[in-house]
Design an enzyme around this catalytic site. Sequence first.
Site, PDB file in Angstrom:
ATOM      1  N   HIS A  68      71.034 -24.654  74.600  1.00 46.02           N
ATOM      2  CA  HIS A  68      72.201 -23.405  74.108  1.00 46.02           C
ATOM      3  C   HIS A  68      71.531 -22.509  75.213  1.00 46.02           C
ATOM      4  CE1 HIS A  68      75.883 -21.568  73.560  1.00 46.02           C
ATOM      5  NE2 HIS A  68      75.673 -19.733  73.263  1.00 46.02           N
ATOM      6  N   GLU A  69      70.191 -21.959  74.379  1.00 46.96           N
ATOM      7  CA  GLU A  69      70.046 -20.574  75.105  1.00 46.96           C
ATOM      8  C   GLU A  69      69.025 -20.409  76.712  1.00 46.96           C
ATOM      9  OE1 GLU A  69      70.635 -17.635  73.250  1.00 46.96           O
ATOM     10  OE2 GLU A  69      71.292 -18.510  71.636  1.00 46.96           O
ATOM     11  N   HIS A  72      71.066 -20.735  79.526  1.00 49.36           N
ATOM     12  CA  HIS A  72      71.721 -18.735  79.282  1.00 49.36           C
ATOM     13  C   HIS A  72      70.957 -18.135  80.503  1.00 49.36           C
ATOM     14  CE1 HIS A  72      75.170 -18.097  76.640  1.00 49.36           C
ATOM     15  NE2 HIS A  72      74.630 -18.598  75.749  1.00 49.36           N
TER      16      HIS A  72
END
Length: 375
Positions: A68-69, A72
């Site tokens: 997820h990170e 980003h």
Amino acid sequence: MFGQRIALFTLFGLKVRANSSWVLLAVLVFWSLATGFFPARLPGLAVPVYWALGLLGMLGVFFSLLFHEFSHSLVARAKGMEIEGITLFLFGGAAEMTSEPPTPRIEFEVAIAGPLASLALFLGFGLVASLLAQTPLPEYCSALFGYLSLINLILAVFNLFPGFPMDGGRVLRAWLWHRRGDLLSATATASRIGQGFGLTLVLMGFWALISVGALGGLWWILIGIFVIGVARAAYEQTALRVTFEGTAIRRFMAEHPVSVSPDITLAAFIEDHVFHDHYSVYPVTDNDRLIGRVRTRDVKQVPREDWAQHTLRRIMQPIEAGQLAHPDDDAQQVLDKMQRSHSGQIIIADGDRVLGIVTLADLLNHLALKQELGV
Ligand SMILES: [Zn+2]
């Protein structure tokens, strides 16, 4: 915000670090899976199997958060933003951006990348789980992937909530920023919704704790308090940035001469300067040349009865780059410098010529006035 961090590894040029509080999350996930979730879902297995499932589940959660990170971060980097790395902590992970998104569009793309990545994992793990369920492999193989699929769905949905600091809050801010053309007012809305969400979590936590006696309520209270704090900080940070970025520090500088001579006594220093201007640090100049600084609190190193005999040379210190700024420096960068050096004020000089002094209180007062006047 992250405190003490442990470096884990570097991937795609991004440093992955864990805050010491992450260990607590890892243990919590492992423990609740090994003793709660899997024994309830798959009764009758040997205890070591539950422990192994707990460990694999925990690693899967770790992988999901990083995935997820990284989404980003990689989108942000592709859009030209500076990324420091990724930090895992008690409530998940955070991509550390050293610069803010320059446009609403980039903000939207960076924000939405995370939940989309989690949704992709939800589908991917779900597919693996259903394929495994049709093989003769033990049921727990499919259950493990089913759990990871569910976690990623929760991660995506939770993060899509339209309030700071969730990704949905950034999506909302990007949209409002685009519509209103006003970054600060867009941030204020996203921050207020985030704080309301945090408060709801805290109340739900108390309710669970009191009415059902569920200890999990404590967890909701903690997350709620965290959400409120980060949502508020996000607004303050943007307010600072909007106010100070792109403006020379000269504008906020007190220009009356504040420097002191190294040859005045400590008694005269206290009486004529400290009691007068209340600064915590004074530049020391000799023939208009900056030669050092004195901190008000260092006067205490000398016994009071000797204040009339000793001069400032006794407590003067050399000046370091972190305590100085040029009048043309960007006010935001000067503010960062003050925060890094934990100092409430900074000396403004051009070469060895002192021009003035700026205190954190001056900057914050300016900000408060601007907000009050709505300009
Ligand atoms: Zn995210």
